[in-house]
Design a protein around this motif. Structure first.
Motif, PDB file in Angstrom:
ATOM      1  N   GLU A 175       0.825  -1.208   0.000  1.00  0.00           N
ATOM      2  CA  GLU A 175       0.000   0.000   0.000  1.00  0.00           C
ATOM      3  C   GLU A 175       0.858   1.257   0.000  1.00  0.00           C
ATOM      4  O   GLU A 175       0.569   2.219  -0.715  1.00  0.00           O
ATOM      5  N   LYS A 176       1.949   1.246   0.768  1.00  0.00           N
ATOM      6  CA  LYS A 176       2.803   2.432   0.834  1.00  0.00           C
ATOM      7  C   LYS A 176       3.573   2.638  -0.474  1.00  0.00           C
ATOM      8  O   LYS A 176       3.776   3.771  -0.915  1.00  0.00           O
ATOM      9  N   TRP A 177       4.000   1.541  -1.092  1.00  0.00           N
ATOM     10  CA  TRP A 177       4.679   1.664  -2.383  1.00  0.00           C
ATOM     11  C   TRP A 177       3.711   2.199  -3.446  1.00  0.00           C
ATOM     12  O   TRP A 177       4.102   2.972  -4.317  1.00  0.00           O
ATOM     13  N   TYR A 178       2.462   1.791  -3.338  1.00  0.00           N
ATOM     14  CA  TYR A 178       1.451   2.297  -4.266  1.00  0.00           C
ATOM     15  C   TYR A 178       1.260   3.803  -4.079  1.00  0.00           C
ATOM     16  O   TYR A 178       1.170   4.561  -5.055  1.00  0.00           O
ATOM     17  N   THR A 179       1.235   4.243  -2.813  1.00  0.00           N
ATOM     18  CA  THR A 179       1.102   5.670  -2.529  1.00  0.00           C
ATOM     19  C   THR A 179       2.308   6.440  -3.074  1.00  0.00           C
ATOM     20  O   THR A 179       2.159   7.535  -3.628  1.00  0.00           O
ATOM     21  N   ALA A 180       3.497   5.855  -2.929  1.00  0.00           N
ATOM     22  CA  ALA A 180       4.702   6.501  -3.453  1.00  0.00           C
ATOM     23  C   ALA A 180       4.593   6.711  -4.959  1.00  0.00           C
ATOM     24  O   ALA A 180       4.945   7.783  -5.484  1.00  0.00           O
ATOM     25  N   GLN A 181       4.092   5.715  -5.663  1.00  0.00           N
ATOM     26  CA  GLN A 181       3.937   5.828  -7.114  1.00  0.00           C
ATOM     27  C   GLN A 181       2.898   6.900  -7.460  1.00  0.00           C
ATOM     28  O   GLN A 181       3.082   7.682  -8.401  1.00  0.00           O
ATOM     29  N   GLN A 182       1.829   6.938  -6.694  1.00  0.00           N
ATOM     30  CA  GLN A 182       0.808   7.963  -6.920  1.00  0.00           C
ATOM     31  C   GLN A 182       1.375   9.369  -6.730  1.00  0.00           C
ATOM     32  O   GLN A 182       1.201  10.256  -7.569  1.00  0.00           O
ATOM     33  N   VAL A 183       2.068   9.563  -5.598  1.00  0.00           N
ATOM     34  CA  VAL A 183       2.558  10.891  -5.224  1.00  0.00           C
ATOM     35  C   VAL A 183       3.662  11.371  -6.148  1.00  0.00           C
ATOM     36  O   VAL A 183       3.707  12.549  -6.528  1.00  0.00           O
ATOM     37  N   LEU A 184       4.566  10.482  -6.535  1.00  0.00           N
ATOM     38  CA  LEU A 184       5.758  10.887  -7.270  1.00  0.00           C
ATOM     39  C   LEU A 184       5.613  10.761  -8.781  1.00  0.00           C
ATOM     40  O   LEU A 184       6.510  11.167  -9.522  1.00  0.00           O
ATOM     41  N   SER A 185       4.509  10.197  -9.234  1.00  0.00           N
ATOM     42  CA  SER A 185       4.341  10.042 -10.669  1.00  0.00           C
ATOM     43  C   SER A 185       2.944  10.441 -11.127  1.00  0.00           C
ATOM     44  O   SER A 185       2.777  11.418 -11.864  1.00  0.00           O
ATOM     45  N   GLU A 186       1.939   9.713 -10.694  1.00  0.00           N
ATOM     46  CA  GLU A 186       0.608   9.875 -11.263  1.00  0.00           C
ATOM     47  C   GLU A 186      -0.025  11.233 -10.956  1.00  0.00           C
ATOM     48  O   GLU A 186      -0.523  11.920 -11.855  1.00  0.00           O
ATOM     49  N   MET A 187      -0.022  11.630  -9.689  1.00  0.00           N
ATOM     50  CA  MET A 187      -0.679  12.887  -9.308  1.00  0.00           C
ATOM     51  C   MET A 187      -0.001  14.115  -9.916  1.00  0.00           C
ATOM     52  O   MET A 187      -0.689  15.009 -10.436  1.00  0.00           O
ATOM     53  N   PRO A 188       1.331  14.227  -9.885  1.00  0.00           N
ATOM     54  CA  PRO A 188       1.965  15.387 -10.533  1.00  0.00           C
ATOM     55  C   PRO A 188       1.711  15.442 -12.037  1.00  0.00           C
ATOM     56  O   PRO A 188       1.493  16.528 -12.595  1.00  0.00           O
ATOM     57  N   VAL A 189       1.761  14.289 -12.702  1.00  0.00           N
ATOM     58  CA  VAL A 189       1.506  14.260 -14.141  1.00  0.00           C
ATOM     59  C   VAL A 189       0.083  14.705 -14.439  1.00  0.00           C
ATOM     60  O   VAL A 189      -0.174  15.483 -15.363  1.00  0.00           O
ATOM     61  N   GLN A 190      -0.858  14.223 -13.643  1.00  0.00           N
ATOM     62  CA  GLN A 190      -2.253  14.613 -13.831  1.00  0.00           C
ATOM     63  C   GLN A 190      -2.437  16.101 -13.586  1.00  0.00           C
ATOM     64  O   GLN A 190      -3.190  16.779 -14.290  1.00  0.00           O
ATOM     65  N   PHE A 191      -1.743  16.615 -12.568  1.00  0.00           N
ATOM     66  CA  PHE A 191      -1.813  18.048 -12.271  1.00  0.00           C
ATOM     67  C   PHE A 191      -1.335  18.867 -13.468  1.00  0.00           C
ATOM     68  O   PHE A 191      -1.958  19.848 -13.856  1.00  0.00           O
TER      69      PHE A 191
END
Length: 392
Positions: A289-305
């Motif tokens: 779960e924490k590794w998934y959050t890391a991927q979200q925070v450092l890749s998916e969310m910034p790209v979407q932003f």
């Protein structure tokens, strides 16, 4: 949090009737020219003009945003021979800025007026090649314009802003740094986080700014800016501000930056790439779960932003930079919590315990300004409102 209230007020001010922005045209261009007329006659200014810009009128116009006629007259006066310990001599041909290489358009300045107090005072953006100056009045005094432009010029040519970038290898000061650390994380990765990187860029630029202001005030060419007598700022630029002082400054400015950490990550693709490689190397005992959050925070969310928030209009983009509506709030919270609770403990230990063989700490090394035409393509950042701290 009070900072959130400020940022929301900024959004209202910048998109409503209380704010407007102007391009670098009259009278703003005249004020820019007047300020650089003074800046480039100081010791540091002469060295920048001669040893980075080659006393080349076109380089002054392109990289300082001076008008063409003024650039020609100022370039002719950049013949001094006194070197600066803060400058690594390069050539205008060495300069690589993201937008300049594509558009070859001169740097621009925008004044954004608001009756609100901003948490930042100015911002140099490496993508648009625009320096935004945030003001509360329609006019800016000459001393204030000199202060802001001196700071942002130091930001523009800051060769230490990204020590992990390939361009850093062009400078002996940054080539293959020999560091000792007890932390798990590579200290240069920890430095690359925009929350730390922008803080240290601010600290280096503040020293350049104060050196220029002190010289001009002593020559009675400008009135004395209030900031010049701020006891904490004077402490920051002094030799007394060492490891503990820099650590505290980073902690203080992280609190300012944290509400806008998602936009900061979005505008820092180089950091996101290196940290996503570094975390698996460290073999951290995180669950799925924490590794998934890391991927979200450092890749998916910034790209979407970036997809939803960036369109190249510096004023509109700055509004979005501070903006958090209901649909984005969950992303901001997730990013902030991960950066504070998971990444920062790893980064903090690495930054606090990294030393060179002769004992100089990494943070003390990073405090020293280093200006040149090398490794500056990504150099950017805000001049924040930092006024309090421990001076023991």
């Amino acid at each position: 949090m009070f900072v959130f209230q400020i940022l929301f007020a900024v959004l209202i001010a910048m998109t409503g009737v209380h704010a407007h922005a102007t391009a670098t045209e009259m009278p703003v261009q005249q004020e820019v020219d007047r300020a650089f007329d003074l800046i480039l006659r100081t010791q540091v200014g002469q060295a920048i003009c001669r040893d980075i810009l080659g006393a080349d009128p076109r380089a002054l116009e392109l990289h300082l945003g001076i008008s063409r006629d003024k650039a020609s007259s100022l370039a002719a006066g950049c013949g001094g021979s006194e070197a600066s310990e803060w400058i690594y001599p390069t050539s205008p041909a060495d300069i690589r800025k993201l937008s300049v290489n594509v558009t070859n358009k001169p740097r621009r300045y925008k004044l954004v007026q608001s009756d609100q107090m901003f948490p930042i005072e100015s911002w140099t953006d490496s993508i648009s090649n625009v320096t935004t100056i945030l003001v509360q009045t329609k006019t800016v005094s000459l001393s204030r314009m000199v202060q802001i432009l001196a700071h942002e010029t130091a930001v523009y040519f800051d060769s230490k802003s990204h020590p992990l970038h390939a361009g850093a290898q062009d400078i002996p000061h940054l080539r293959d740094l020999d560091l000792r650390t007890d932390g798990l994380m590579d200290p240069l990765v920890a430095l690359s986080n925009p929350l730390q990187a922008h803080t240290l860029t601010y600290l280096r630029a503040l020293q350049v700014e104060f050196a220029i202001l002190n010289e001009l005030v002593n020559r009675e060419e400008i009135s004395r800016p209030a900031d010049l007598d701020d006891p904490y700022l004077r402490y920051l630029v002094s030799d007394r501000c060492l490891q503990a002082c820099i650590e505290e400054l980073i902690e203080n400015t992280r609190a300012i930056y944290m509400p806008i950490s998602l936009p900061l990550l979005a505008f820092s693709p180089h950091y996101r790439a290196v940290v996503l490689q570094e975390l698996p190397r460290m073999r951290i005992a995180w669950g799925i779960e924490k590794w998934y959050t890391a991927q979200q925070v450092l890749s998916e969310m910034p790209v979407q932003f970036m997809k939803n928030q960036f369109n190249g209009d510096v004023v509109a983009d700055l509004s979005r930079f501070f903006f958090k509506d209901a649909s984005q709030l969950a992303a901001y919270v997730t990013v902030g919590q991960f950066l504070n609770n998971e990444l920062w403990p790893l980064e903090k230990k690495s930054l606090e315990q990294s030393r060179f063989p002769l004992g100089l700490s990494l943070l003390e090394f990073m405090k020293r300004p280093l200006l040149s035409g090398y490794n500056i393509s990504l150099a950017s950042g805000p001049r924040v409102r930092v006024r309090t701290g421990n001076m023991e």
